[in-house]
Design a protein around this motif. Structure first.
Motif, PDB file in Angstrom:
ATOM      1  N   TYR A  94       0.850  -1.189   0.000  1.00 29.05           N
ATOM      2  CA  TYR A  94       0.000   0.000   0.000  1.00 29.05           C
ATOM      3  C   TYR A  94       0.884   1.237   0.000  1.00 29.05           C
ATOM      4  O   TYR A  94       2.099   1.171   0.257  1.00 29.05           O
ATOM      5  CB  TYR A  94      -0.946   0.006   1.203  1.00 29.05           C
ATOM      6  CG  TYR A  94      -0.272  -0.037   2.547  1.00 29.05           C
ATOM      7  CD1 TYR A  94       0.235   1.121   3.146  1.00 29.05           C
ATOM      8  CD2 TYR A  94      -0.129  -1.239   3.233  1.00 29.05           C
ATOM      9  CE1 TYR A  94       0.858   1.072   4.385  1.00 29.05           C
ATOM     10  CE2 TYR A  94       0.494  -1.288   4.474  1.00 29.05           C
ATOM     11  CZ  TYR A  94       0.980  -0.138   5.034  1.00 29.05           C
ATOM     12  OH  TYR A  94       1.611  -0.178   6.256  1.00 29.05           O
ATOM     13  N   PRO A  97      -2.051   7.928  -0.061  1.00 27.27           N
ATOM     14  CA  PRO A  97      -2.746   8.366  -1.276  1.00 27.27           C
ATOM     15  C   PRO A  97      -1.965   9.451  -2.017  1.00 27.27           C
ATOM     16  O   PRO A  97      -1.498  10.423  -1.423  1.00 27.27           O
ATOM     17  CB  PRO A  97      -4.076   8.905  -0.750  1.00 27.27           C
ATOM     18  CG  PRO A  97      -4.259   8.241   0.571  1.00 27.27           C
ATOM     19  CD  PRO A  97      -2.880   8.074   1.141  1.00 27.27           C
ATOM     20  N   HIS A 106      -1.400   1.003 -12.201  1.00 27.83           N
ATOM     21  CA  HIS A 106      -2.342   1.436 -11.178  1.00 27.83           C
ATOM     22  C   HIS A 106      -1.844   2.670 -10.422  1.00 27.83           C
ATOM     23  O   HIS A 106      -0.638   2.892 -10.307  1.00 27.83           O
ATOM     24  CB  HIS A 106      -2.588   0.306 -10.175  1.00 27.83           C
ATOM     25  CG  HIS A 106      -3.068  -0.963 -10.795  1.00 27.83           C
ATOM     26  ND1 HIS A 106      -4.378  -1.167 -11.155  1.00 27.83           N
ATOM     27  CD2 HIS A 106      -2.389  -2.099 -11.143  1.00 27.83           C
ATOM     28  CE1 HIS A 106      -4.502  -2.378 -11.684  1.00 27.83           C
ATOM     29  NE2 HIS A 106      -3.314  -2.959 -11.682  1.00 27.83           N
ATOM     30  N   ALA A 108      -2.538   5.195  -6.727  1.00 29.68           N
ATOM     31  CA  ALA A 108      -2.967   5.065  -5.328  1.00 29.68           C
ATOM     32  C   ALA A 108      -3.747   6.302  -4.929  1.00 29.68           C
ATOM     33  O   ALA A 108      -3.484   6.925  -3.911  1.00 29.68           O
ATOM     34  CB  ALA A 108      -1.762   4.871  -4.418  1.00 29.68           C
ATOM     35  N   SER A 109      -4.741   6.652  -5.741  1.00 28.34           N
ATOM     36  CA  SER A 109      -5.522   7.860  -5.481  1.00 28.34           C
ATOM     37  C   SER A 109      -6.570   7.657  -4.399  1.00 28.34           C
ATOM     38  O   SER A 109      -7.102   8.613  -3.843  1.00 28.34           O
ATOM     39  CB  SER A 109      -6.208   8.323  -6.774  1.00 28.34           C
ATOM     40  OG  SER A 109      -6.993   7.279  -7.324  1.00 28.34           O
ATOM     41  N   CYS A 110      -6.879   6.389  -4.069  1.00 25.71           N
ATOM     42  CA  CYS A 110      -7.900   6.075  -3.069  1.00 25.71           C
ATOM     43  C   CYS A 110      -7.232   5.715  -1.746  1.00 25.71           C
ATOM     44  O   CYS A 110      -6.187   5.060  -1.717  1.00 25.71           O
ATOM     45  CB  CYS A 110      -8.770   4.914  -3.554  1.00 25.71           C
ATOM     46  SG  CYS A 110     -10.001   4.356  -2.351  1.00 25.71           S
ATOM     47  N   THR A 111      -7.842   6.159  -0.650  1.00 26.01           N
ATOM     48  CA  THR A 111      -7.269   5.893   0.672  1.00 26.01           C
ATOM     49  C   THR A 111      -7.363   4.419   1.057  1.00 26.01           C
ATOM     50  O   THR A 111      -6.733   3.999   2.024  1.00 26.01           O
ATOM     51  CB  THR A 111      -7.990   6.725   1.745  1.00 26.01           C
ATOM     52  OG1 THR A 111      -9.393   6.417   1.716  1.00 26.01           O
ATOM     53  CG2 THR A 111      -7.786   8.206   1.506  1.00 26.01           C
ATOM     54  N   GLU A 112      -8.136   3.618   0.324  1.00 20.63           N
ATOM     55  CA  GLU A 112      -8.314   2.212   0.664  1.00 20.63           C
ATOM     56  C   GLU A 112      -7.665   1.279  -0.347  1.00 20.63           C
ATOM     57  O   GLU A 112      -7.955   0.090  -0.395  1.00 20.63           O
ATOM     58  CB  GLU A 112      -9.812   1.893   0.793  1.00 20.63           C
ATOM     59  CG  GLU A 112     -10.505   2.670   1.909  1.00 20.63           C
ATOM     60  CD  GLU A 112     -11.981   2.354   2.021  1.00 20.63           C
ATOM     61  OE1 GLU A 112     -12.521   1.696   1.109  1.00 20.63           O
ATOM     62  OE2 GLU A 112     -12.600   2.755   3.019  1.00 20.63           O
ATOM     63  N   SER A 113      -6.764   1.805  -1.191  1.00 18.07           N
ATOM     64  CA  SER A 113      -6.118   0.993  -2.216  1.00 18.07           C
ATOM     65  C   SER A 113      -5.061   0.075  -1.620  1.00 18.07           C
ATOM     66  O   SER A 113      -4.243   0.494  -0.794  1.00 18.07           O
ATOM     67  CB  SER A 113      -5.470   1.881  -3.275  1.00 18.07           C
ATOM     68  OG  SER A 113      -6.435   2.550  -4.055  1.00 18.07           O
ATOM     69  N   GLN A 164      -5.261  -4.294  -8.149  1.00 16.02           N
ATOM     70  CA  GLN A 164      -5.583  -3.311  -7.113  1.00 16.02           C
ATOM     71  C   GLN A 164      -6.897  -3.681  -6.453  1.00 16.02           C
ATOM     72  O   GLN A 164      -7.893  -3.967  -7.132  1.00 16.02           O
ATOM     73  CB  GLN A 164      -5.674  -1.907  -7.734  1.00 16.02           C
ATOM     74  CG  GLN A 164      -5.893  -0.802  -6.721  1.00 16.02           C
ATOM     75  CD  GLN A 164      -5.849   0.574  -7.373  1.00 16.02           C
ATOM     76  OE1 GLN A 164      -5.920   0.691  -8.594  1.00 16.02           O
ATOM     77  NE2 GLN A 164      -5.737   1.615  -6.572  1.00 16.02           N
ATOM     78  N   GLN A 166      -9.759  -2.817  -3.145  1.00 11.28           N
ATOM     79  CA  GLN A 166     -10.237  -1.801  -2.213  1.00 11.28           C
ATOM     80  C   GLN A 166     -10.428  -2.470  -0.855  1.00 11.28           C
ATOM     81  O   GLN A 166     -11.159  -3.457  -0.743  1.00 11.28           O
ATOM     82  CB  GLN A 166     -11.538  -1.170  -2.706  1.00 11.28           C
ATOM     83  CG  GLN A 166     -11.392  -0.432  -4.036  1.00 11.28           C
ATOM     84  CD  GLN A 166     -10.273   0.600  -4.010  1.00 11.28           C
ATOM     85  OE1 GLN A 166     -10.212   1.443  -3.120  1.00 11.28           O
ATOM     86  NE2 GLN A 166      -9.376   0.535  -4.988  1.00 11.28           N
TER      87      GLN A 166
END
Length: 340
Positions: A94, A97, A106, A108-113, A164, A166
């Motif tokens: 991980y 973000p 991919h 890592a724009s999402c906090t849950e990636s 990737q 979530q």
């Protein structure tokens, strides 16, 4: 600057000593040359290039546990990493973000990636300055065997390239990883005996619990027609746990699912029908009881609460002491002192 800490195995057999010499090492280092960032991870064929200005490239922590590796990096300068994973080695990783971060195809724009990279996979990673990344590497065979046992629908046919996911419980994984590194350093610095096998089991189970977690934690009890099967599953699980504890080994939910060939969801349903609690809660109580048995039988001059707790996977010693006192209405030290 670099610091090296050794994690000591509690098994004094020659085979165990050879295994300890092979790895089980925690290293902390400030990197001033990008090439050294790759050198700190010799288990992966990789080249690392500095792509932005800076006299320091990164701060790294690596923990080598033989067939498991943990790497945590904080980038002071942007880098590009090019390489390929070896056979039977996969990673779960991980990043903080960042729209600029790129893991092959991919972001890592999402906090849950969270990212899964299988064995024999080429990677091209761009990590911008100010980003913190971490990964946990496993034997792919061991990892997938356990993942399929817990959640066969999700892991029966895993991706053969970087994928990737979530993960709503990513925060739990981040906190756990930080604690594992801290525990390893503290134990080594204080001369405590921390069994690598115990830590490896905890790491694998935590990662799998986070990755295979159901969308809902709602408890669903099985119908009456399935209660007899639930009782049978739980009795078999109890026998398995008793055998492992009698051998002074720490069983995990992964071990139980693999041994009984049941999914984690099936085990959850069975235990709620059997004892009205989750298998995790039940197993924790079994481990607490085993520590109590060890303390009651121990010699206060040679037995320590820390050793007994860590052998059963209790790395948060203050939390362990609180749980122990809540269940048994006395502290672990009082229990041990009964032999005085």
């Amino acid at each position: 600057m670099e610091q090296t800490f050794m994690i000591v195995t509690i098994d004094a057999s020659p085979a165990a000593q050879d295994h300890a010499a092979f790895g089980n090492e925690l290293r902390a280092k400030t990197i001033e040359d990008a090439a050294a960032q790759a050198t700190m991870q010799p288990w992966v064929a990789m080249e690392c290039y500095q792509l932005s200005r800076g006299g320091r490239v990164s701060q790294m922590h690596t923990l080598d546990l033989g067939n498991q590796r943990i790497v945590q990096e904080h980038q002071f300068a942007a880098v590009q990493k090019l390489g390929s994973t070896p056979a039977d080695f996969c990673t779960i990783s991980y990043s903080t973000p960042s729209m600029a971060f790129r893991f092959s195809d991919h972001a890592a724009s999402c906090t849950e990636s969270i990212f899964f990279m299988p064995e024999r996979t080429d990677f091209d990673i761009y990590v911008p300055a100010g980003t913190q990344t971490a990964y946990i590497g496993f034997s792919e065979r061991e990892f997938l065997e356990a993942a399929r046992a817990l959640n066969p629908a999700a892991w029966d046919l895993p991706s053969r390239q970087v994928s990737q996911l979530q993960c709503a419980q990513l925060g739990e994984l981040k906190a756990a990883l930080a604690h594992w590194l801290c525990t390893a350093e503290t134990a080594a610095s204080a001369g405590h005996l921390l069994a690598p096998d115990v830590l490896r089991a905890i790491i694998l189970e935590t990662v799998l619990r986070v990755l295979t977690a159901s969308a809902s934690d709602e408890t669903i009890l099985p119908p009456l027609s399935a209660r007899s099967r639930a009782v049978k599953i739980c009795r078999m699980a109890r026998e398995y746990v008793d055998e492992r504890l009698a051998s002074h080994e720490m069983p995990t939910i992964v071990d139980i699912c693999v041994s009984l060939s049941v999914s984690e969801r099936a085990l959850l349903y069975a235990f709620h029908s059997y004892v009205g609690m989750s298998p995790q809660a039940y197993l924790r109580l079994c481990r607490l009881n085993h520590v109590r048995t060890t303390l009651l039988a121990g010699n206060p001059t040679t037995t320590t609460v820390t050793h007994a707790a860590m052998q059963m996977g209790f790395l948060h010693l203050s939390r362990f002491a609180g749980d122990y006192r809540q269940v048994f209405e006395e502290t672990p030290k009082v229990t041990l002192a009964r032999r005085s």
